[in-house]
Design an enzyme around this catalytic site. Sequence first.
Site, mmCIF file in Angstrom:
data_model
loop_
_atom_site.group_PDB
_atom_site.id
_atom_site.type_symbol
_atom_site.label_atom_id
_atom_site.label_comp_id
_atom_site.label_asym_id
_atom_site.label_seq_id
_atom_site.Cartn_x
_atom_site.Cartn_y
_atom_site.Cartn_z
ATOM 1 N N THR A 125 -56.850 63.631 12.963
ATOM 2 C CA THR A 125 -56.530 65.060 12.865
ATOM 3 C C THR A 125 -57.317 65.732 11.738
ATOM 4 O O THR A 125 -57.626 65.096 10.723
ATOM 5 C CB THR A 125 -55.011 65.215 12.610
ATOM 6 O OG1 THR A 125 -54.740 66.538 12.182
ATOM 7 C CG2 THR A 125 -54.510 64.271 11.518
ATOM 8 N N ASP A 126 -57.553 67.036 11.893
ATOM 9 C CA ASP A 126 -58.206 67.795 10.809
ATOM 10 C C ASP A 126 -57.291 67.913 9.588
ATOM 11 O O ASP A 126 -57.750 68.274 8.502
ATOM 12 C CB ASP A 126 -58.641 69.184 11.295
ATOM 13 C CG ASP A 126 -57.502 70.074 11.767
ATOM 14 O OD1 ASP A 126 -56.348 69.587 11.840
ATOM 15 O OD2 ASP A 126 -57.743 71.260 12.063
ATOM 16 N N GLU A 127 -56.002 67.589 9.765
ATOM 17 C CA GLU A 127 -55.071 67.725 8.638
ATOM 18 C C GLU A 127 -55.392 66.744 7.503
ATOM 19 O O GLU A 127 -54.916 66.910 6.386
ATOM 20 C CB GLU A 127 -53.624 67.558 9.113
ATOM 21 C CG GLU A 127 -53.240 68.635 10.106
ATOM 22 C CD GLU A 127 -51.753 68.689 10.428
ATOM 23 O OE1 GLU A 127 -50.935 68.362 9.556
ATOM 24 O OE2 GLU A 127 -51.432 69.052 11.570
ATOM 25 N N TYR A 153 -47.397 62.874 6.788
ATOM 26 C CA TYR A 153 -48.063 62.668 8.090
ATOM 27 C C TYR A 153 -49.572 62.580 7.908
ATOM 28 O O TYR A 153 -50.215 61.611 8.302
ATOM 29 C CB TYR A 153 -47.706 63.808 9.057
ATOM 30 C CG TYR A 153 -48.673 63.942 10.218
ATOM 31 C CD1 TYR A 153 -48.740 62.954 11.195
ATOM 32 C CD2 TYR A 153 -49.537 65.040 10.332
ATOM 33 C CE1 TYR A 153 -49.640 63.055 12.259
ATOM 34 C CE2 TYR A 153 -50.427 65.157 11.384
ATOM 35 C CZ TYR A 153 -50.479 64.159 12.341
ATOM 36 O OH TYR A 153 -51.376 64.261 13.378
ATOM 37 N N LYS A 157 -52.345 59.464 8.353
ATOM 38 C CA LYS A 157 -53.495 59.515 9.252
ATOM 39 C C LYS A 157 -54.797 59.260 8.476
ATOM 40 O O LYS A 157 -55.696 58.574 8.959
ATOM 41 C CB LYS A 157 -53.577 60.875 9.962
ATOM 42 C CG LYS A 157 -52.445 61.165 10.927
ATOM 43 C CD LYS A 157 -52.393 60.243 12.136
ATOM 44 C CE LYS A 157 -53.511 60.464 13.116
ATOM 45 N NZ LYS A 157 -53.341 59.592 14.326
HETATM 46 N N1 LIG Z 1 -50.895 67.467 18.670
HETATM 47 C C1 LIG Z 1 -51.961 67.871 17.988
HETATM 48 O O1 LIG Z 1 -52.197 69.069 17.851
HETATM 49 C C2 LIG Z 1 -52.913 66.858 17.370
HETATM 50 C C3 LIG Z 1 -54.098 67.306 16.801
HETATM 51 C C4 LIG Z 1 -54.998 66.376 16.272
HETATM 52 C C5 LIG Z 1 -54.692 65.025 16.345
HETATM 53 N N2 LIG Z 1 -53.532 64.599 16.880
HETATM 54 C C6 LIG Z 1 -53.286 63.144 16.958
HETATM 55 O O2 LIG Z 1 -53.283 62.800 18.336
HETATM 56 C C7 LIG Z 1 -52.381 61.723 18.575
HETATM 57 C C8 LIG Z 1 -51.400 62.116 19.664
HETATM 58 O O3 LIG Z 1 -50.691 63.290 19.256
HETATM 59 P P1 LIG Z 1 -49.578 63.934 20.195
HETATM 60 O O4 LIG Z 1 -49.434 65.347 19.792
HETATM 61 O O5 LIG Z 1 -49.867 63.595 21.604
HETATM 62 O O6 LIG Z 1 -48.296 63.117 19.702
HETATM 63 P P2 LIG Z 1 -46.905 62.878 20.415
HETATM 64 O O7 LIG Z 1 -45.899 62.794 19.313
HETATM 65 O O8 LIG Z 1 -46.686 63.853 21.519
HETATM 66 O O9 LIG Z 1 -47.068 61.434 21.088
HETATM 67 C C9 LIG Z 1 -47.136 60.250 20.347
HETATM 68 C C10 LIG Z 1 -46.914 59.091 21.307
HETATM 69 O O10 LIG Z 1 -47.043 57.866 20.561
HETATM 70 C C11 LIG Z 1 -45.968 57.002 20.896
HETATM 71 N N3 LIG Z 1 -45.726 56.133 19.740
HETATM 72 C C12 LIG Z 1 -45.282 56.482 18.513
HETATM 73 N N4 LIG Z 1 -45.159 55.397 17.723
HETATM 74 C C13 LIG Z 1 -45.570 54.331 18.490
HETATM 75 C C14 LIG Z 1 -45.691 52.941 18.245
HETATM 76 N N5 LIG Z 1 -45.353 52.424 17.056
HETATM 77 N N6 LIG Z 1 -46.141 52.145 19.232
HETATM 78 C C15 LIG Z 1 -46.485 52.662 20.455
HETATM 79 N N7 LIG Z 1 -46.368 53.971 20.741
HETATM 80 C C16 LIG Z 1 -45.919 54.795 19.769
HETATM 81 C C17 LIG Z 1 -44.803 57.928 21.217
HETATM 82 O O11 LIG Z 1 -43.823 57.271 22.012
HETATM 83 C C18 LIG Z 1 -45.508 59.067 21.938
HETATM 84 O O12 LIG Z 1 -45.613 58.797 23.320
HETATM 85 C C19 LIG Z 1 -51.719 61.426 17.229
HETATM 86 O O13 LIG Z 1 -52.353 60.321 16.666
HETATM 87 C C20 LIG Z 1 -51.953 62.676 16.409
HETATM 88 O O14 LIG Z 1 -52.047 62.362 15.041
HETATM 89 C C21 LIG Z 1 -52.627 65.496 17.417
#
Ligand SMILES: NC(=O)c1ccc[n+]([C@@H]2O[C@H](COP(=O)([O-])OP(=O)(O)OC[C@H]3O[C@@H](n4cnc5c(N)ncnc54)[C@H](O)[C@@H]3O)[C@@H](O)[C@H]2O)c1
Length: 327
Positions: A125-127, A153, A157
Amino acid sequence: MTLLVTGGAGFIGSNFIFYWIKNHPEDRVVCLDKLTYAGNRATLAPVLEHPSFRFVRGDICDREAVDRLFWEEHPQAVINFAAESHVDRSIQDPGVFLEANVLGTQVLLDACRAHGGVRFHQVSTDEVYGDLPLDRPDLLFTENSPLRPSSPYSASKAGADLLVLAYGRTYGLPVTVSRCSNNYGPYQLPEKLIPRMIVRALAGKTLPVYGGGENVRDWLHVDDHCTALDAILQKGRAGEVYNIGGRSERTNLEIVGLICRRLEVPPEQVVHVADRKGHDKRYAIDSGKLSQQLGWRPQIPFEVGMEDTINWYLDHRYWWEPLAGEV
Ligand SMILES: NC(=O)c1ccc[n+]([C@@H]2O[C@H](COP(=O)([O-])OP(=O)(O)OC[C@H]3O[C@@H](n4cnc5c(N)ncnc54)[C@H](O)[C@@H]3O)[C@@H](O)[C@H]2O)c1
């Protein structure tokens, strides 16, 4: 090839699985997901019976389970979406973020090493870069910006990113990292800003905005994130970090205003609440490296993507109503 997608029952992971199966029909896709509160097996219903797809419920922190899965499936590549992802929850309970986001990533990296140097991509993430001042619109995060995470968080990351890059350097593992701005689109849990405001607006509830609502985020449609990840998986150089962004900066108040206008919600429904602790002011990302080196560009204009997203939530109450709870 066989691609292992961790966290594929969440927002971005599920969209990525749909994307990959559609665009790479020759590949096998295996999803490993713990199904935390954020994971939803029902989201994957359209592909659960697909002959090239397998869903496995499991924790990326569970070394034995991960190793067993590697022996069964022999993946050629792993893309790690699995993470605890909600900043507010990380402020309440940081421990689970370190476990899933850092130690879980280490378990996956060890499995990739043990199975002959499997290609590994970390979805970050950009965060991790912290924030930018509101009065310097000229500043953008590049891949060389210092890591200055503000929340547990983003710190977890950042820790995982460094571990991934260290495995590349120390063990020669073919790794890449991508750092993306805020995503929006279908199947996002109603605890996050855009779906939360849509769901609350539809329920006639107030729309709570942190502080003055002037915090700025750079928004990218999840489908554009998927095409960027595809480019990196296919053409990315081992050991490299790639920023992914939409150059679509909006204040939180602008986002809420757009949703209000579309759903005809009176402005009095918007209320300002106490600001989040350590709230990042502005994120803005320079994805020039990804465009220049791998030819990626976002395709979905923000207004078009938002219209589609709001329509998706209007048409998919059956999906989000059971998840909406107290949002
Ligand atoms: N949502 C955003 O805007 C955004 C932006 C940049 C990066 N990200 C990154 O993208 C990734 C996905 O984000 P998202 O928004 O889809 O998140 P989300 O919370 O919707 O989904 C996370 C998924 O990971 C699973 N999970 C969590 N812990 C786990 C573990 N220990 N073992 C197996 N599965 C596990 C959860 O069950 C869920 O299905 C993350 O790594 C997040 O940091 C998200």
